[in-house]
Scaffold this active site. Structure first.
Site, short mmCIF file in Angstrom:
data_model
loop_
_atom_site.label_atom_id
_atom_site.label_comp_id
_atom_site.label_asym_id
_atom_site.label_seq_id
_atom_site.Cartn_x
_atom_site.Cartn_y
_atom_site.Cartn_z
N ASP A 104 0.81 -1.21 0.00
CA ASP A 104 0.00 0.00 0.00
C ASP A 104 0.85 1.26 0.00
O ASP A 104 0.46 2.28 -0.57
CB ASP A 104 -0.94 0.00 1.21
CG ASP A 104 -2.16 -0.88 0.99
OD1 ASP A 104 -2.10 -1.73 0.08
OD2 ASP A 104 -3.16 -0.72 1.69
N CYS A 145 1.07 -7.95 5.32
CA CYS A 145 0.61 -6.57 5.12
C CYS A 145 -0.90 -6.47 4.87
O CYS A 145 -1.61 -7.45 4.81
CB CYS A 145 1.42 -5.92 4.00
SG CYS A 145 3.16 -5.69 4.47
N ASP A 146 -1.31 -5.22 4.62
CA ASP A 146 -2.69 -4.77 4.76
C ASP A 146 -3.79 -5.70 4.24
O ASP A 146 -4.58 -6.22 5.00
CB ASP A 146 -2.86 -3.41 4.07
CG ASP A 146 -1.99 -2.35 4.72
OD1 ASP A 146 -0.86 -2.67 5.09
OD2 ASP A 146 -2.43 -1.20 4.83
N LYS A 147 -3.89 -5.85 2.92
CA LYS A 147 -5.00 -6.61 2.34
C LYS A 147 -4.78 -8.11 2.41
O LYS A 147 -5.73 -8.89 2.28
CB LYS A 147 -5.20 -6.23 0.87
CG LYS A 147 -5.96 -4.99 0.53
CD LYS A 147 -6.59 -4.28 1.66
CE LYS A 147 -6.21 -2.83 1.73
NZ LYS A 147 -4.85 -2.52 2.03
N CYS A 221 4.98 -2.14 8.30
CA CYS A 221 5.41 -0.80 8.67
C CYS A 221 5.12 -0.49 10.14
O CYS A 221 4.00 -0.71 10.62
CB CYS A 221 4.75 0.24 7.78
SG CYS A 221 5.28 0.12 6.06
N GLU A 470 -6.88 4.16 -0.49
CA GLU A 470 -6.44 4.79 0.74
C GLU A 470 -5.89 6.17 0.40
O GLU A 470 -5.30 6.37 -0.65
CB GLU A 470 -5.34 3.98 1.42
CG GLU A 470 -5.84 2.75 2.12
CD GLU A 470 -4.77 2.04 2.91
OE1 GLU A 470 -5.12 1.15 3.69
OE2 GLU A 470 -3.58 2.37 2.75
N SER A 496 -5.42 5.18 5.20
CA SER A 496 -4.41 4.31 5.76
C SER A 496 -4.56 4.27 7.26
O SER A 496 -5.03 5.22 7.89
CB SER A 496 -3.02 4.84 5.39
OG SER A 496 -2.02 4.27 6.22
#
Length: 583
Positions: A104, A145-147, A221, A470, A496
């Protein structure tokens, strides 16, 4: 229940154990390895290096999101090796395969971000494809990570095979020397730095020096952004072992946890524990309670709703506000405070947070440890009260996420209230309206947004974007310019987990679905009341209806066949933005 084969067991005993296992438990993988008609299949398994005795063992799929594009995933090959060692030690046969993984941070603020949320659906679909095509008995998921995390969780409850999660772990925070002081920094510091350069409070040379230290290595992150929020909530759901959310990526405990996850995958298969026995309404509620106490990413609402939907569960948005009212915020992790994930880990991690919250949790939920939640957190202690506060002395008496309703968001909107300045919790101001993130970013960079205004960005929802981008760039630029406590931002897109300020996203219905946000014009008064859960525009129902009736037709403005299909099938953000397939 069978016991795992201990190290040093002689070969004959192993054969006797696997023969016993064959007699006692049917395996889904039998459809690719048993009977005369499966001889061709066995020849392909032998080509992979399988031995004849391996056919008597459970086949465990290792779902790895390793890629050399994403720092959070760069080290996952090593974790996969540890997982496979654990699977073999417990008497299983591991087979590794990969999914896509979008970064992202790298896709932020350009066309590539349109693919981020849709990649969640690709991940779930690809896992289903591999698992059903190859008839695995159990699964180990390795996201970071995110997704990727929610995509894999959606897949886990969809295929409903015994499964366990082991994430890549959080990145360590960076250290930046400026004006004789050492500052703790992370990726969000970079986006804020862009705003500081635009405001003239940081030089481009300083920004470049910051870029070299903000992200010091592998891992998700640093900070309680979306990836680390979801990895922590995987523990709360019961799908990850204790420590999954907070042990740093570079810590040797992460490797040991991966090995333990591999062993436990075989154990949950033996016990017949499946994701839908774990991801229950009580588990989803537990995850939201922990989320509120942490003050996690607003994206967690979108993802937990999607996971619940995949599990066949209904979880109304309004119930999240009730949870928030009952749950005090116990931590202030970056970007909401100065503490980092590594601090939370040293303080006892998610088990310590859940121990503090035990009166608000259903502690009888099943977990991948094979034990109930109450057993997992029994005896756990908080090691640092500065990081994890007592439930009697919280940072805030209510949770860190709020759902807003009103005539601008009839179906709801989401705000990370923990990151909102006190003076912006209640705010009213004139709208500055933009039809895209790029247009808003350009105006902010030029100094065209003034204190007191409410930036409205529409046509960035799941369907309208498409992809519900985002928007860390505009929110961080406002923060860098010192405007995050003076300007609000409202959008049908999303933010985000690193976002600070009065940033209200997920407005539903979205503009592309002819929600009220589609008709907001420059100068309309936007009223925000986070404590009372309200988001309104100063228009009557008749005025909104009249403006909606005169809206011109709007088409999806992308050439990508995948994004067009996504736009045609995706649900509202209020329902998790799930793409259900062609109608």
């Amino acid at each position: 229940m069978w016991e795992s084969v201990p190290c040093g067991t002689d070969f004959c005993s192993v054969l006797a154990w696997t023969s016993h296992m064959r007699q006692e438990k049917h395996m889904k993988s039998d459809v690719i390895k048993r009977g005369v008609e499966r001889a061709p299949h066995r020849s392909l398994l032998y080509a992979l290096g399988c031995r004849e005795e391996d056919l008597d063992k459970p086949f465990v799929g290792i779902v790895n999101s390793f890629t050399e594009v994403v720092p959070g995933h760069l080290h996952l090959r090593g974790l996969a090796q540890a997982v496979k060692e654990g699977v073999r030690a417990a008497g299983g046969v591991p087979f590794e395969f990969n999914t896509v993984a979008v970064c992202d941070g790298i896709t932020m603020n350009h066309y590539g971000m349109k693919y981020s949320l849709p990649s969640r659906e690709l991940i779930a679909d690809s896992v289903e494809t591999m698992v059903e095509a190859h008839a695995f008995d159990a699964l180990v998921f390795i996201p970071s990570c995110d997704k990727i995390i929610p995509g894999m969780l959606m897949a886990a409850v969809r295929v409903n095979l015994p499964a366990i999660f082991i994430s890549g772990g959080p990145m360590l925070a960076g250290r930046f020397q400026r004006n004789g002081k050492t500052i703790t920094v992370d990726l969000n510091s970079m986006f804020v730095g862009v705003g500081q350069v635009a405001a003239g409070t940081m030089t481009e040379e300083e920004l470049e020096e910051l870029a070299k230290v903000a992200c010091p290595g592998c891992g998700s992150c640093a900070g309680l952004f979306t990836a680390n929020t979801m990895n922590c909530l995987t523990e709360a759901l019961g799908m990850g072992l204790p420590g999954n959310g907070t042990i740093p990526a570079v810590d040797s405990r992460r490797t040991r946890l991966a090995r333990a996850a591999g062993r436990q995958a075989v154990e949950v298969w033996k016990q017949g524990i499946t994701p839908r026995e774990i991801v229950t309404p009580d588990a989803i509620r537990n995850a939201f309670v922990v989320d509120m106490a942490l003050g996690g990413s607003s994206n967690s609402v979108l993802h937990l709703m999607a996971i619940a939907s995949e599990a066949g569960l209904s979880f109304p948005l309004a119930e999240i506000n009730e949870i928030s009212r009952q749950t005090p915020q116990l931590t202030k992790i970056s970007p909401s405070g100065e503490h980092r994930l590594e601090d939370l880990d040293r303080a006892g991690g998610i088990p310590a947070v859940m121990r503090e919250l035990r009166g608000l949790l259903n502690v009888d939920t099943v977990t991948v440890t094979g034990k109930k939640l109450r057993e997992n957190i029994s005896g756990v202690k908080v090691k640092d009260r500065k990081v994890i506060r007592s439930i009697k002395r919280p940072y805030s008496p209510r949770g860190g996420i709020s759902i807003l309703f009103g005539n601008l968001a009839p179906d709801g909107a989401v705000v990370k209230s923990a990151a909102v300045a006190p003076e912006m919790l209640v705010h009213s101001g004139p709208a500055r309206v933009f039809d895209s993130e790029e247009a808003a970013t350009s105006a902010i960079m030029k100094g065209a947004v003034k204190p007191g205004e409410v930036v409205v960005i529409k046509y960035e929802g799941p369907r309208g974007g498409p992809g519900m981008r985002e928007m860390l760039t505009p929110t961080s630029m406002l923060a860098g310019m010192g405007l995050d406590s003076k300007v609000a931002l409202v959008t049908d897109g999303r933010f985000s987990g690193a976002t600070k300020g009065a940033s209200i996203g997920h407005v539903a219905p979205e503009a592309a679905a002819e929600g009220p946000i589609a008709v907001v014009q420059d100068g309309d008064t936007i009223s925000i009341d986070i404590p009372n859960g309200r988001l309104d525009v100063g228009l009557s129902s008749a005025q909104i209806a009249a403006r909606l009736s005169s809206l011109p037709a709007r088409r999806v403005g992308v050439k990508s066949s995948y994004l067009r299909r996504y736009a045609e099938t995706v649900s509202s953000a209020s329902k998790g933005a799930i793409a259900r397939g062609l109608p």
